[in-house]
Design a protein around this motif. Structure first.
Motif, PDB file in Angstrom:
ATOM      1  N   GLN A  35       0.857  -1.183   0.000  1.00 13.40           N
ATOM      2  CA  GLN A  35       0.000   0.000   0.000  1.00 13.40           C
ATOM      3  C   GLN A  35       0.895   1.236   0.000  1.00 13.40           C
ATOM      4  OE1 GLN A  35      -2.194   0.427   3.670  1.00 13.40           O
ATOM      5  NE2 GLN A  35      -3.548   1.972   2.814  1.00 13.40           N
ATOM      6  N   PHE A  36       0.478   2.312  -0.683  1.00 16.39           N
ATOM      7  CA  PHE A  36       1.220   3.568  -0.645  1.00 16.39           C
ATOM      8  C   PHE A  36       0.452   4.575   0.191  1.00 16.39           C
ATOM      9  CE2 PHE A  36       2.066   7.855  -2.367  1.00 16.39           C
ATOM     10  CZ  PHE A  36       3.388   7.952  -1.977  1.00 16.39           C
ATOM     11  N   ILE A  37       1.159   5.232   1.101  1.00 13.96           N
ATOM     12  CA  ILE A  37       0.558   6.234   1.978  1.00 13.96           C
ATOM     13  C   ILE A  37       1.363   7.518   1.861  1.00 13.96           C
ATOM     14  CG2 ILE A  37      -0.012   6.862   4.352  1.00 13.96           C
ATOM     15  CD1 ILE A  37      -0.087   3.775   4.907  1.00 13.96           C
ATOM     16  N   ASP A  38       0.715   8.579   1.425  1.00 23.29           N
ATOM     17  CA  ASP A  38       1.345   9.890   1.328  1.00 23.29           C
ATOM     18  C   ASP A  38       0.862  10.716   2.516  1.00 23.29           C
ATOM     19  OD1 ASP A  38       1.851  12.654   0.705  1.00 23.29           O
ATOM     20  OD2 ASP A  38       2.124  12.077  -1.385  1.00 23.29           O
ATOM     21  N   ALA A  39       1.747  10.947   3.487  1.00 22.41           N
ATOM     22  CA  ALA A  39       1.369  11.658   4.710  1.00 22.41           C
ATOM     23  C   ALA A  39       0.855  13.064   4.417  1.00 22.41           C
ATOM     24  CB  ALA A  39       2.542  11.700   5.688  1.00 22.41           C
ATOM     25  N   ASP A  40       1.474  13.757   3.453  1.00 19.89           N
ATOM     26  CA  ASP A  40       0.994  15.102   3.103  1.00 19.89           C
ATOM     27  C   ASP A  40      -0.431  15.064   2.576  1.00 19.89           C
ATOM     28  OD1 ASP A  40       3.352  16.338   3.882  1.00 19.89           O
ATOM     29  OD2 ASP A  40       4.123  16.572   1.834  1.00 19.89           O
ATOM     30  N   LYS A  41      -0.739  14.089   1.740  1.00 16.41           N
ATOM     31  CA  LYS A  41      -2.108  13.970   1.194  1.00 16.41           C
ATOM     32  C   LYS A  41      -3.097  13.648   2.301  1.00 16.41           C
ATOM     33  CE  LYS A  41      -1.212  14.250  -3.317  1.00 16.41           C
ATOM     34  NZ  LYS A  41      -1.020  15.604  -3.732  1.00 16.41           N
ATOM     35  N   ARG A  42      -2.685  12.829   3.261  1.00 14.84           N
ATOM     36  CA  ARG A  42      -3.564  12.535   4.401  1.00 14.84           C
ATOM     37  C   ARG A  42      -3.893  13.812   5.180  1.00 14.84           C
ATOM     38  NH1 ARG A  42      -2.766   7.089   7.865  1.00 14.84           N
ATOM     39  NH2 ARG A  42      -3.339   5.663   6.209  1.00 14.84           N
ATOM     40  N   ILE A  43      -2.873  14.622   5.404  1.00 13.11           N
ATOM     41  CA  ILE A  43      -3.079  15.873   6.139  1.00 13.11           C
ATOM     42  C   ILE A  43      -4.040  16.769   5.373  1.00 13.11           C
ATOM     43  CG2 ILE A  43      -1.943  18.013   6.884  1.00 13.11           C
ATOM     44  CD1 ILE A  43       0.589  16.234   7.407  1.00 13.11           C
ATOM     45  N   GLU A  44      -3.791  16.957   4.080  1.00 18.01           N
ATOM     46  CA  GLU A  44      -4.651  17.817   3.268  1.00 18.01           C
ATOM     47  C   GLU A  44      -6.081  17.297   3.229  1.00 18.01           C
ATOM     48  OE1 GLU A  44      -1.402  19.815   0.225  1.00 18.01           O
ATOM     49  OE2 GLU A  44      -2.464  18.009  -0.442  1.00 18.01           O
ATOM     50  N   SER A  45      -6.240  16.008   3.115  1.00 17.90           N
ATOM     51  CA  SER A  45      -7.574  15.415   3.071  1.00 17.90           C
ATOM     52  C   SER A  45      -8.299  15.573   4.407  1.00 17.90           C
ATOM     53  CB  SER A  45      -7.464  13.936   2.695  1.00 17.90           C
ATOM     54  OG  SER A  45      -8.727  13.338   2.718  1.00 17.90           O
ATOM     55  N   ALA A  46      -7.607  15.327   5.497  1.00 19.09           N
ATOM     56  CA  ALA A  46      -8.218  15.416   6.820  1.00 19.09           C
ATOM     57  C   ALA A  46      -8.639  16.842   7.168  1.00 19.09           C
ATOM     58  CB  ALA A  46      -7.253  14.885   7.881  1.00 19.09           C
ATOM     59  N   HIS A  47      -7.880  17.822   6.671  1.00 17.29           N
ATOM     60  CA  HIS A  47      -8.144  19.223   7.017  1.00 17.29           C
ATOM     61  C   HIS A  47      -8.824  20.002   5.894  1.00 17.29           C
ATOM     62  CE1 HIS A  47      -5.989  19.207  10.873  1.00 17.29           C
ATOM     63  NE2 HIS A  47      -5.279  18.256  10.311  1.00 17.29           N
ATOM     64  N   HIS A  48      -8.973  19.375   4.739  1.00 19.97           N
ATOM     65  CA  HIS A  48      -9.598  20.018   3.566  1.00 19.97           C
ATOM     66  C   HIS A  48      -8.898  21.320   3.188  1.00 19.97           C
ATOM     67  CE1 HIS A  48     -12.675  17.010   4.009  1.00 19.97           C
ATOM     68  NE2 HIS A  48     -12.848  17.382   5.268  1.00 19.97           N
ATOM     69  N   LYS A  49      -7.563  21.315   3.323  1.00 16.79           N
ATOM     70  CA  LYS A  49      -6.747  22.483   3.000  1.00 16.79           C
ATOM     71  C   LYS A  49      -5.402  22.001   2.474  1.00 16.79           C
ATOM     72  CE  LYS A  49      -8.895  25.262   6.460  1.00 16.79           C
ATOM     73  NZ  LYS A  49      -8.907  26.038   7.613  1.00 16.79           N
ATOM     74  N   THR A  50      -4.746  22.872   1.696  1.00 16.47           N
ATOM     75  CA  THR A  50      -3.390  22.555   1.260  1.00 16.47           C
ATOM     76  C   THR A  50      -2.437  22.759   2.434  1.00 16.47           C
ATOM     77  OG1 THR A  50      -2.841  24.817   0.595  1.00 16.47           O
ATOM     78  CG2 THR A  50      -3.902  23.391  -1.097  1.00 16.47           C
ATOM     79  N   LEU A  51      -1.231  22.219   2.296  1.00  9.00           N
ATOM     80  CA  LEU A  51      -0.230  22.418   3.342  1.00  9.00           C
ATOM     81  C   LEU A  51       0.050  23.899   3.536  1.00  9.00           C
ATOM     82  CD1 LEU A  51       2.311  19.581   2.440  1.00  9.00           C
ATOM     83  CD2 LEU A  51       0.388  19.487   4.047  1.00  9.00           C
ATOM     84  N   GLU A  52       0.166  24.635   2.424  1.00  6.34           N
ATOM     85  CA  GLU A  52       0.412  26.074   2.512  1.00  6.34           C
ATOM     86  C   GLU A  52      -0.709  26.774   3.282  1.00  6.34           C
ATOM     87  OE1 GLU A  52       1.042  29.987  -0.341  1.00  6.34           O
ATOM     88  OE2 GLU A  52       0.375  28.113  -1.234  1.00  6.34           O
ATOM     89  N   GLN A  53      -1.956  26.407   3.017  1.00  7.11           N
ATOM     90  CA  GLN A  53      -3.080  27.018   3.732  1.00  7.11           C
ATOM     91  C   GLN A  53      -3.034  26.701   5.220  1.00  7.11           C
ATOM     92  OE1 GLN A  53      -6.177  25.237   1.338  1.00  7.11           O
ATOM     93  NE2 GLN A  53      -6.543  27.149   0.201  1.00  7.11           N
ATOM     94  N   LEU A  54      -2.662  25.476   5.562  1.00  3.11           N
ATOM     95  CA  LEU A  54      -2.557  25.102   6.970  1.00  3.11           C
ATOM     96  C   LEU A  54      -1.468  25.904   7.674  1.00  3.11           C
ATOM     97  CD1 LEU A  54      -2.976  21.238   6.639  1.00  3.11           C
ATOM     98  CD2 LEU A  54      -4.535  22.796   7.821  1.00  3.11           C
ATOM     99  N   ILE A  55      -0.334  26.046   7.017  1.00  6.69           N
ATOM    100  CA  ILE A  55       0.768  26.826   7.597  1.00  6.69           C
ATOM    101  C   ILE A  55       0.349  28.284   7.775  1.00  6.69           C
ATOM    102  CG2 ILE A  55       3.113  27.694   7.181  1.00  6.69           C
ATOM    103  CD1 ILE A  55       3.542  24.959   5.626  1.00  6.69           C
TER     104      ILE A  55
END
Length: 182
Positions: free
Chosen positions: A44-64
């Motif tokens: 299985q492939f797991i992209d931690a950044d994609k998980r974060i974006e999906s869970a928060h419904h925001k891009t990493l930049e928006q979260l920062i």
């Protein structure tokens, strides 16, 4: 499919599995190579950044931008610690190495591989660091060279294996990683 969206589990301290965690600078190929490696190894492939974006419904930049660097780093650490999947390839965010807790958890899952790319190669691959959601530990805007100097010792500290992949195609880098795993 090269992504998973659920975030089960907590930081486990004792279990070892066949999971491989990829760490490295932004644009080192963690996601692209991770997906190819997972496919090759039937994991299985797991992209931690994609998980974060999906869970928060925001891009990493928006979260920062919204929460600040310290809170983002906590979100990232929590996301890595929530991964409890066996037989997976995990692509972490480049700043996950700022969290000893996250890296210790990744070590309980299996091997950690540092995808080493030279500063010159990264300069060719990267655009605007802020547009990618890249953070320095203290939150200040830094040059790529400063970020590289800050993170490389951490990548080396936490990695079980280091593979140098400058100037390689995805297939060449995949073969280098497979060889290193044997």
């Amino acid at each position: 499919m090269c992504d998973t969206l659920n975030m089960p589990g907590t930081c486990s301290k004792t279990r070892k599995s066949e999971t491989i965690t990829l760490i490295g600078m932004p644009a080192s190929g963690k996601s692209t190579l991770g997906c190819a490696l997972a496919h090759h190894l039937n994991k299985q492939f797991i992209d931690a950044d994609k998980r974060i974006e999906s869970a928060h419904h925001k891009t990493l930049e928006q979260l920062i931008d919204e929460y600040g660097v310290a809170r983002f780093l906590q979100i990232e650490s929590d996301a890595v610690c929530s991964i409890d999947d066996e037989n997976a390839v995990i692509s972490t965010g480049g700043s996950a190495v700022y969290s000893a807790r996250a890296m210790e958890h990744a070590a309980t899952l299996g091997r950690i591989i540092y995808l080493e790319v030279s500063l010159n190669e990264l300069e060719k691959r990267l655009g605007n660091l802020q547009e990618r959601g890249v953070v320095a530990r203290n939150g200040s805007v830094v040059s790529l060279q400063q970020l590289y100097s800050e993170r490389v010792p951490l990548y080396r500290r936490y990695a079980n294996l280091t593979v140098h992949i400058d100037g390689t195609t995805v297939q060449e880098a995949l073969q280098i990683v497979i060889n290193a795993l044997q």
